[in-house]
Scaffold this motif. Structure first.
Motif, PDB file in Angstrom:
ATOM      1  N   MET A  43      39.568  39.714  39.902  1.00  0.00           N
ATOM      2  CA  MET A  43      39.837  39.053  38.620  1.00  0.00           C
ATOM      3  C   MET A  43      38.536  38.718  37.883  1.00  0.00           C
ATOM      4  SD  MET A  43      42.151  38.115  36.562  1.00  0.00           S
ATOM      5  CE  MET A  43      42.510  37.058  35.194  1.00  0.00           C
ATOM      6  N   ALA A  44      37.556  38.189  38.653  1.00  0.00           N
ATOM      7  CA  ALA A  44      36.268  37.852  38.047  1.00  0.00           C
ATOM      8  C   ALA A  44      35.599  39.100  37.485  1.00  0.00           C
ATOM      9  CB  ALA A  44      35.366  37.166  39.067  1.00  0.00           C
ATOM     10  N   ASP A  45      35.728  40.230  38.209  1.00  0.00           N
ATOM     11  CA  ASP A  45      35.159  41.497  37.735  1.00  0.00           C
ATOM     12  C   ASP A  45      35.754  41.885  36.386  1.00  0.00           C
ATOM     13  OD1 ASP A  45      33.260  42.114  39.558  1.00  0.00           O
ATOM     14  OD2 ASP A  45      34.504  43.441  40.759  1.00  0.00           O
ATOM     15  N   PHE A  46      37.082  41.789  36.273  1.00  0.00           N
ATOM     16  CA  PHE A  46      37.768  42.187  35.036  1.00  0.00           C
ATOM     17  C   PHE A  46      37.313  41.310  33.866  1.00  0.00           C
ATOM     18  CE2 PHE A  46      41.222  41.363  32.025  1.00  0.00           C
ATOM     19  CZ  PHE A  46      41.418  42.644  31.535  1.00  0.00           C
ATOM     20  N   ILE A  47      37.264  39.995  34.089  1.00  0.00           N
ATOM     21  CA  ILE A  47      36.853  39.077  33.022  1.00  0.00           C
ATOM     22  C   ILE A  47      35.423  39.360  32.600  1.00  0.00           C
ATOM     23  CG2 ILE A  47      36.432  36.658  32.433  1.00  0.00           C
ATOM     24  CD1 ILE A  47      38.698  35.912  34.335  1.00  0.00           C
ATOM     25  N   LEU A  48      34.558  39.637  33.588  1.00  0.00           N
ATOM     26  CA  LEU A  48      33.160  39.925  33.273  1.00  0.00           C
ATOM     27  C   LEU A  48      33.036  41.227  32.499  1.00  0.00           C
ATOM     28  CD1 LEU A  48      30.222  39.100  33.484  1.00  0.00           C
ATOM     29  CD2 LEU A  48      30.104  40.244  35.708  1.00  0.00           C
ATOM     30  N   TYR A  49      33.774  42.262  32.945  1.00  0.00           N
ATOM     31  CA  TYR A  49      33.749  43.534  32.215  1.00  0.00           C
ATOM     32  C   TYR A  49      34.221  43.340  30.778  1.00  0.00           C
ATOM     33  CZ  TYR A  49      32.668  46.949  35.873  1.00  0.00           C
ATOM     34  OH  TYR A  49      32.038  47.706  36.830  1.00  0.00           O
ATOM     35  N   PHE A  50      35.282  42.567  30.606  1.00  0.00           N
ATOM     36  CA  PHE A  50      35.838  42.349  29.272  1.00  0.00           C
ATOM     37  C   PHE A  50      34.837  41.617  28.381  1.00  0.00           C
ATOM     38  CE2 PHE A  50      38.413  39.822  26.245  1.00  0.00           C
ATOM     39  CZ  PHE A  50      39.001  40.878  25.563  1.00  0.00           C
ATOM     40  N   SER A  51      34.193  40.591  28.923  1.00  0.00           N
ATOM     41  CA  SER A  51      33.206  39.834  28.134  1.00  0.00           C
ATOM     42  C   SER A  51      32.022  40.714  27.773  1.00  0.00           C
ATOM     43  CB  SER A  51      32.740  38.598  28.909  1.00  0.00           C
ATOM     44  OG  SER A  51      32.049  38.955  30.088  1.00  0.00           O
ATOM     45  N   LEU A  52      31.580  41.567  28.703  1.00  0.00           N
ATOM     46  CA  LEU A  52      30.470  42.475  28.402  1.00  0.00           C
ATOM     47  C   LEU A  52      30.866  43.509  27.354  1.00  0.00           C
ATOM     48  CD1 LEU A  52      28.953  43.049  31.968  1.00  0.00           C
ATOM     49  CD2 LEU A  52      28.004  41.670  30.108  1.00  0.00           C
ATOM     50  N   PHE A  53      32.142  43.914  27.385  1.00  0.00           N
ATOM     51  CA  PHE A  53      32.632  44.848  26.360  1.00  0.00           C
ATOM     52  C   PHE A  53      32.541  44.216  24.973  1.00  0.00           C
ATOM     53  CE2 PHE A  53      36.243  45.899  23.597  1.00  0.00           C
ATOM     54  CZ  PHE A  53      35.962  47.229  23.330  1.00  0.00           C
ATOM     55  N   LEU A  54      32.935  42.942  24.868  1.00  0.00           N
ATOM     56  CA  LEU A  54      32.863  42.246  23.583  1.00  0.00           C
ATOM     57  C   LEU A  54      31.422  42.188  23.078  1.00  0.00           C
ATOM     58  CD1 LEU A  54      35.280  39.223  24.215  1.00  0.00           C
ATOM     59  CD2 LEU A  54      35.758  41.300  22.917  1.00  0.00           C
ATOM     60  N   GLY A 114      28.833  32.057  31.997  1.00  0.00           N
ATOM     61  CA  GLY A 114      29.515  31.172  32.935  1.00  0.00           C
ATOM     62  C   GLY A 114      29.767  31.828  34.276  1.00  0.00           C
ATOM     63  N   ILE A 115      30.166  33.099  34.222  1.00  0.00           N
ATOM     64  CA  ILE A 115      30.437  33.820  35.482  1.00  0.00           C
ATOM     65  C   ILE A 115      29.161  34.022  36.274  1.00  0.00           C
ATOM     66  CG2 ILE A 115      31.148  36.050  36.429  1.00  0.00           C
ATOM     67  CD1 ILE A 115      33.284  36.185  34.271  1.00  0.00           C
ATOM     68  N   PHE A 116      28.079  34.415  35.609  1.00  0.00           N
ATOM     69  CA  PHE A 116      26.812  34.636  36.321  1.00  0.00           C
ATOM     70  C   PHE A 116      26.303  33.342  36.951  1.00  0.00           C
ATOM     71  CE2 PHE A 116      26.226  38.568  33.655  1.00  0.00           C
ATOM     72  CZ  PHE A 116      26.135  39.431  34.733  1.00  0.00           C
ATOM     73  N   PHE A 172      26.352  29.867  42.733  1.00  0.00           N
ATOM     74  CA  PHE A 172      26.741  28.773  43.635  1.00  0.00           C
ATOM     75  C   PHE A 172      27.976  29.109  44.474  1.00  0.00           C
ATOM     76  CE2 PHE A 172      24.576  26.964  39.961  1.00  0.00           C
ATOM     77  CZ  PHE A 172      23.600  26.185  40.565  1.00  0.00           C
ATOM     78  N   PHE A 173      28.840  29.953  43.933  1.00  0.00           N
ATOM     79  CA  PHE A 173      30.054  30.348  44.647  1.00  0.00           C
ATOM     80  C   PHE A 173      30.180  31.867  44.597  1.00  0.00           C
ATOM     81  CE2 PHE A 173      30.754  26.244  42.595  1.00  0.00           C
ATOM     82  CZ  PHE A 173      31.090  25.441  43.690  1.00  0.00           C
ATOM     83  N   ASP A 174      30.450  32.468  45.716  1.00  0.00           N
ATOM     84  CA  ASP A 174      30.570  33.924  45.778  1.00  0.00           C
ATOM     85  C   ASP A 174      31.880  34.366  45.136  1.00  0.00           C
ATOM     86  OD1 ASP A 174      30.365  36.576  46.277  1.00  0.00           O
ATOM     87  OD2 ASP A 174      30.587  36.438  48.465  1.00  0.00           O
ATOM     88  N   LEU A 175      31.757  35.003  43.966  1.00  0.00           N
ATOM     89  CA  LEU A 175      32.937  35.483  43.251  1.00  0.00           C
ATOM     90  C   LEU A 175      33.288  36.918  43.619  1.00  0.00           C
ATOM     91  CD1 LEU A 175      32.222  34.038  39.672  1.00  0.00           C
ATOM     92  CD2 LEU A 175      33.646  33.066  41.485  1.00  0.00           C
ATOM     93  N   ASP A 176      32.553  37.464  44.607  1.00  0.00           N
ATOM     94  CA  ASP A 176      32.800  38.822  45.089  1.00  0.00           C
ATOM     95  C   ASP A 176      32.742  39.840  43.943  1.00  0.00           C
ATOM     96  OD1 ASP A 176      33.304  40.706  47.069  1.00  0.00           O
ATOM     97  OD2 ASP A 176      35.484  40.630  46.782  1.00  0.00           O
ATOM     98  N   LEU A 177      31.672  39.707  43.133  1.00  0.00           N
ATOM     99  CA  LEU A 177      31.490  40.624  42.014  1.00  0.00           C
ATOM    100  C   LEU A 177      31.013  41.980  42.510  1.00  0.00           C
ATOM    101  CD1 LEU A 177      29.690  38.270  39.446  1.00  0.00           C
ATOM    102  CD2 LEU A 177      32.098  38.930  39.451  1.00  0.00           C
ATOM    103  N   SER A 178      31.565  43.039  41.966  1.00  0.00           N
ATOM    104  CA  SER A 178      31.148  44.391  42.344  1.00  0.00           C
ATOM    105  C   SER A 178      30.425  45.084  41.197  1.00  0.00           C
ATOM    106  CB  SER A 178      32.377  45.219  42.750  1.00  0.00           C
ATOM    107  OG  SER A 178      33.287  45.320  41.668  1.00  0.00           O
TER     108      SER A 178
END
Length: 418
Positions: free
Chosen positions: A1-12, A322-324, A329-335
């Motif tokens: 989920m965190a990956d998708f939100i990050l990808y979407f924000s980077l797309f914007l 915010g995600i970065f 501090f917390f592992d969001l398991d970003l790929s």
């Protein structure tokens, strides 16, 4: 989920970066083509119209003398020119300075307003000035502006030679660009994201937004539209949309140049830019939630641009930041690690390319010092804008929900260095 939100924000973020690169190319194209248009129009300018210059002034004793002196030196037939300075409920010596000039020059006509007509902000002052004006063309300058001698002629020339133009917008430069680091940032912002972006939007889409100063509009149109919206903090953007709805376009004509003073302290900058952001969000809401007011097909394109800038683009930056930070501090398991680094670095290089291109088009602007300041601008000034827009959005939402009145903030001036 965190990956998708990050990808979407980077797309914007990337969407806006590529769009601005597209605008920069259009701006450069117009930069090369514009002198030919100017030369052709100068050969046969036609009968120049009568012009009324409106200057709203509230407690402007620090700058108003230089502004009036610039009006005196305008290269425009004085029998076709009137300069109406609206001394809007000032408590300093602005009125006395204006009266002194009026005794010497009959084309300078001060108007002194008091509540309830006066003291309502820029839009109210402009509407008061409009009532007393007689010109076929209305030109607006802020009280800290010193237009170049041919500025008004060039604005009027644009309307003369382009019958479909309801308004003509000039270019403005920063008078105190070298005062400190903040004014250097603002100078680069002005050159890159205002005049060159304006040129690009005009080049590709024949779209331009009226700024708060250095523009001319046909009197007939302004009267049909009922003047300025006194509830709008960004009265310029709001007026732009109504001009388009009226069936005209707004031409960008950078031969008309004015110099203006910019904030020299963070406090003044913050208040001014917060007003800008809130004002543009007001305009977005006014037209987005009232589609019946949109009658020109160009308005949705411009509306989407403002919506993207002030909501989607800055939201993308805030979310990605915010995600970065959270991931530290917390592992969001970003790929997305390597990809995100590549995108961030490339985005930074695109930003520098835009700024350096804008600087290269201005005499003595692309210096080694300015090139380094542009790097710092990305990490400091751009991030300040992110925080500011978030704050302005909060204030605007609060105003709407609590049904608060709009409060105008007049930008504080600084003593001009001689």
């Amino acid at each position: 989920m965190a990956d998708f939100i990050l990808y979407f924000s980077l797309f914007l973020i990337w969407f806006m970066l590529f769009y601005h690169m597209f605008l920069m190319l259009g701006g450069y194209r117009y930069f090369r083509h514009h002198p030919k248009i100017k030369q052709k129009w100068d050969e046969d300018p036609g009968e120049m119209p009568s012009v009324s210059i409106l200057i709203p002034a509230h407690n402007e004793e620090m700058v108003i003398q230089d502004t009036v002196e610039a009006m005196i030196h305008l290269k425009y037939p004085k029998d076709k020119l009137e300069v109406i300075v609206v001394n809007d409920n000032s408590s300093d010596s602005t009125g006395a300075i204006l009266d002194n000039y009026a005794r010497k020059y009959d084309f300078i006509k001060p108007i002194h307003t008091k509540p309830p007509q006066g003291g309502k902000g820029k839009s109210g002052a402009l509407n008061q000035g409009l009532k007393h004006s007689t010109g076929e063309v209305i030109v607006v300058y802020d009280a800290d502006n010193t237009p170049e001698p041919e500025a008004v002629y060039n604005l009027a020339l644009g309307l003369n030679k382009d019958e479909k133009a309801g308004a003509v917008v000039g270019k403005f430069r920063v008078l105190n660009a070298h005062q400190n680091l903040l004014t250097r940032f603002i100078n680069m912002e002005t050159l890159t994201f205002q005049w060159l972006a304006q040129a690009g939007r005009w080049s590709w889409f024949k779209l331009t937004t009226i700024p708060g100063t250095n523009f001319a509009i046909r009197r007939s149109i302004l009267e049909e539209l009922g003047g300025w919206d006194e509830k709008a903090l960004s009265e310029d953007t709001e007026l732009s949309f109504r001009v388009y709805n009226f069936g005209y376009h707004i031409r960008f004509f950078p031969a008309a140049v004015t110099w203006e003073q910019e904030p020299e302290s963070l406090k003044v900058w913050w208040k001014q830019r917060t007003r800008w952001a809130r004002g543009n969000e007001y305009v977005i809401a006014k037209f987005l939630f009232n589609p019946s007011q949109v009658t020109n097909k160009k308005v949705p394109l411009d509306l989407f641009y403002f919506l993207f800038v002030y909501l989607l683009f800055f939201s993308g930056i805030i979310i990605s930041h915010g995600i970065f930070i959270t991931n530290l501090f917390f592992d969001l398991d970003l790929s997305i690690g390597t990809v995100s680094i590549f995108l961030l670095v490339t985005g930074f290089l695109m930003f520098l390319t835009e700024v350096w291109l804008a600087l290269s088009l201005e005499k003595n602007q692309l210096t080694f010092k300015n090139a380094l300041i542009a790097v710092l601008m990305y990490f400091v000034y751009s991030q300040m804008w992110v925080v500011l827009v978030a704050y302005a959005t909060f204030l605007e939402l609060k105003r709407v929900m609590l049904k608060q009145d709009v409060k105008w903030y007049k930008t504080e001036r600084f003593e001009q260095s001689k």
